[in-house]
Design an enzyme around this catalytic site. Structure first.
Site, PDB file in Angstrom:
ATOM      1  CD  GLU A 263       6.313   8.067  12.539  1.00 14.53           C
ATOM      2  OE1 GLU A 263       5.966   9.138  12.008  1.00 14.53           O
ATOM      3  OE2 GLU A 263       6.801   7.138  11.892  1.00 14.53           O
ATOM      4  CG  HIS A 282       7.881  10.202   9.207  1.00 16.95           C
ATOM      5  ND1 HIS A 282       6.673   9.620   9.500  1.00 16.95           N
ATOM      6  CD2 HIS A 282       7.883  10.350   7.853  1.00 16.95           C
ATOM      7  CE1 HIS A 282       5.978   9.444   8.389  1.00 16.95           C
ATOM      8  NE2 HIS A 282       6.699   9.877   7.371  1.00 16.95           N
TER       9      HIS A 282
HETATM   10  P1  NAD Z   1       2.439   4.004  -4.339  1.00 15.03           P
HETATM   11  O1  NAD Z   1       0.966   3.978  -4.110  1.00 15.03           O
HETATM   12  O2  NAD Z   1       2.949   4.598  -5.606  1.00 15.03           O
HETATM   13  O3  NAD Z   1       3.041   2.533  -4.204  1.00 15.03           O
HETATM   14  C1  NAD Z   1       2.669   1.636  -3.220  1.00 15.03           C
HETATM   15  C2  NAD Z   1       2.795   0.241  -3.802  1.00 15.03           C
HETATM   16  O4  NAD Z   1       2.514  -0.687  -2.758  1.00 15.03           O
HETATM   17  C3  NAD Z   1       1.797  -0.014  -4.939  1.00 15.03           C
HETATM   18  O5  NAD Z   1       2.478  -0.459  -6.091  1.00 15.03           O
HETATM   19  C4  NAD Z   1       0.883  -1.085  -4.368  1.00 15.03           C
HETATM   20  O6  NAD Z   1       0.457  -2.010  -5.351  1.00 15.03           O
HETATM   21  C5  NAD Z   1       1.789  -1.747  -3.350  1.00 15.03           C
HETATM   22  N1  NAD Z   1       1.068  -2.533  -2.362  1.00 15.03           N
HETATM   23  C6  NAD Z   1      -0.209  -2.376  -1.917  1.00 15.03           C
HETATM   24  N2  NAD Z   1      -0.534  -3.348  -1.054  1.00 15.03           N
HETATM   25  C7  NAD Z   1       0.559  -4.158  -0.965  1.00 15.03           C
HETATM   26  C8  NAD Z   1       0.843  -5.340  -0.230  1.00 15.03           C
HETATM   27  N3  NAD Z   1      -0.079  -5.912   0.539  1.00 15.03           N
HETATM   28  N4  NAD Z   1       2.068  -5.891  -0.350  1.00 15.03           N
HETATM   29  C9  NAD Z   1       3.003  -5.317  -1.156  1.00 15.03           C
HETATM   30  N5  NAD Z   1       2.783  -4.211  -1.891  1.00 15.03           N
HETATM   31  C10 NAD Z   1       1.576  -3.623  -1.779  1.00 15.03           C
HETATM   32  O7  NAD Z   1       3.028   4.784  -3.083  1.00 15.03           O
HETATM   33  P2  NAD Z   1       4.472   5.444  -2.960  1.00 15.03           P
HETATM   34  O8  NAD Z   1       4.379   6.878  -3.404  1.00 15.03           O
HETATM   35  O9  NAD Z   1       5.487   4.567  -3.564  1.00 15.03           O
HETATM   36  O10 NAD Z   1       4.630   5.492  -1.373  1.00 15.03           O
HETATM   37  C11 NAD Z   1       4.653   4.281  -0.628  1.00 15.03           C
HETATM   38  C12 NAD Z   1       4.447   4.590   0.842  1.00 15.03           C
HETATM   39  O11 NAD Z   1       5.594   5.275   1.335  1.00 15.03           O
HETATM   40  C13 NAD Z   1       3.292   5.554   1.135  1.00 15.03           C
HETATM   41  O12 NAD Z   1       2.053   4.887   1.235  1.00 15.03           O
HETATM   42  C14 NAD Z   1       3.706   6.191   2.427  1.00 15.03           C
HETATM   43  O13 NAD Z   1       3.118   5.495   3.502  1.00 15.03           O
HETATM   44  C15 NAD Z   1       5.220   6.024   2.469  1.00 15.03           C
HETATM   45  N6  NAD Z   1       5.910   7.312   2.430  1.00 15.03           N
HETATM   46  C16 NAD Z   1       6.769   7.598   3.436  1.00 15.03           C
HETATM   47  C17 NAD Z   1       7.432   8.822   3.433  1.00 15.03           C
HETATM   48  C18 NAD Z   1       8.417   9.164   4.519  1.00 15.03           C
HETATM   49  O14 NAD Z   1       8.571  10.321   4.836  1.00 15.03           O
HETATM   50  N7  NAD Z   1       9.108   8.196   5.088  1.00 15.03           N
HETATM   51  C19 NAD Z   1       7.188   9.750   2.430  1.00 15.03           C
HETATM   52  C20 NAD Z   1       6.328   9.399   1.389  1.00 15.03           C
HETATM   53  C21 NAD Z   1       5.682   8.178   1.412  1.00 15.03           C
END
Ligand code: NAD
Length: 322
Positions: A263, A282
């Site tokens: 990105e 993004h």
């Molecule tokens: P979170 O930590 O609350 O949830 C992540 C979940 O993924 C957890 O429940 C965890 O158990 C699960 N997980 C871990 N390993 C896994 C696997 N191998 N298979 C399936 N599930 C698995 O995080 P969140 O706040 O929900 O955010 C999730 C992700 O979204 C972040 O890590 C970030 O990379 C991404 N995000 C993207 C944006 C964007 O602008 N597009 C913004 C915020 C977050």
């Protein structure tokens, strides 16, 4: 220097910090590691978005640093373990943008189902292609959610209102967790079990060693023929070449990607010419509300730590160990 900012930040936010701290802000610093290391020699706090790679090597050049503030949720650009070893607190606004990302995800599911971007483009180009814009309803369809944390759960609550049946894969969520009952989601012991039955698959896991290319040729082929794939988590969670192949072969009907492996992309990926692919730069957290919450949460914790108080939104520990 109190605070070093290495990526673009709204001027008003920087001015706000400058009222009580000595701030150095250079939005292009993340690209110049040597210059960044030089400035880090004096910094007590480092504020980054997702472009700055906060590696063990970089942290070793920061003897006075007590806090890294991440203006966002994904921690894949920060070596938290290395920071912890050095006694540096890492703060991140973990709840700040979940609603924005969940709302965008629902927007993308609707946009794919009703071909909204295609309809918009063709109508603006002078067309009136109602046949080519034939879509499907969400009601009665199945949505698989991979990663059932903050964002995954908010997606589930919203998807339920559209009458979607929900399947969840998350190895760290207990199959008897009350949140599953609350959303009516069905827990799947294996990713493939969720994929086989879903019309839409959305991923919300973090990018870790275990989730890198979790969506690959094997898992895409485990998806139901004609299904849609939505990724608002991290580009590295999917193998882009495998996704491209699954779309080109017609196995998948479409995809919506807020994130990509590189990105911004440095070369053409092939997705940009496909009508059934929605590409966004993004913008999951790009809402006024999420940005304000993110900045205020991180700035407040940096301020606390610089005044020798404990942080509130820390991901390792509340007080610096150095
Ligand atoms: P979170 O930590 O609350 O949830 C992540 C979940 O993924 C957890 O429940 C965890 O158990 C699960 N997980 C871990 N390993 C896994 C696997 N191998 N298979 C399936 N599930 C698995 O995080 P969140 O706040 O929900 O955010 C999730 C992700 O979204 C972040 O890590 C970030 O990379 C991404 N995000 C993207 C944006 C964007 O602008 N597009 C913004 C915020 C977050």
């Amino acid at each position: 220097m109190d605070i070093l900012i290495t990526e673009e930040l709204a001027t008003a936010a920087v001015e706000h910090l400058k009222k009580s701290h000595n701030v150095v802000c250079d939005g292009s610093l993340w690209k110049n590691v040597e210059k960044l290391k030089g400035l880090l020699a004096e910094a007590r706090a480092l504020m980054v978005r997702n472009q700055t790679l906060v590696t063990a090597d970089l942290l070793a050049a920061a003897p006075k640093l007590i806090v890294v503030g991440r203006l966002g949720v994904g921690l894949d650009n920060i070596d938290v373990e290395a920071a912890s070893k050095l006694g540096i607190v890492v703060v991140a606004p973990l709840d700040a943008n979940a609603v924005s990302v969940a709302e965008l995800t629902l927007g993308l599911i609707l946009a794919l189902a009703r071909k909204i971007p295609l309809a918009d483009r063709s109508t603006k180009a002078g067309g009136w292609d109602r046949k080519g814009c034939m879509g499907i309803e969400l009601e009665g369809k199945t949505l698989a959610i991979c990663g059932f944390g903050r964002i995954g759960r908010l997606v589930a609550a919203r998807a339920r209102a559209f009458g979607l049946r929900l399947l969840v894969f998350d190895p760290f969520v207990d199959q008897n967790a009350s949140v599953l009952l609350e959303t009516g989601a069905v827990w799947c012991p294996r990713l493939e079990a969720a994929l086989a039955d879903a019309d839409f698959v959305t991923t919300h896991s973090p990018l870790t060693k275990a989730t890198r290319h979790l969506f690959n040729a094997r898992t895409f082929s485990a998806m139901k023929r004609g299904a849609f794939f939505i990724n608002t988590s991290r580009g590295g969670v999917m193998d882009e070449a495998a996704l491209l192949a699954a779309l080109r072969s017609g196995h998948l009907s479409g995809a919506a990607l807020d994130v990509q492996e590189v990105e911004p992309p440095q070369t053409k990926t092939g997705f940009e010419t496909m009508d059934n692919v929605i590409l966004l730069p993004h913008i999951g957290a790009a809402t006024a509300e999420a940005q304000t919450r993110t900045f205020e949460t991180v700035a407040a914790d940096i301020d606390r730590l610089l005044r020798a108080e404990a942080a509130v939104n820390f991901v390792n520990f509340a007080r610096p160990g150095r």
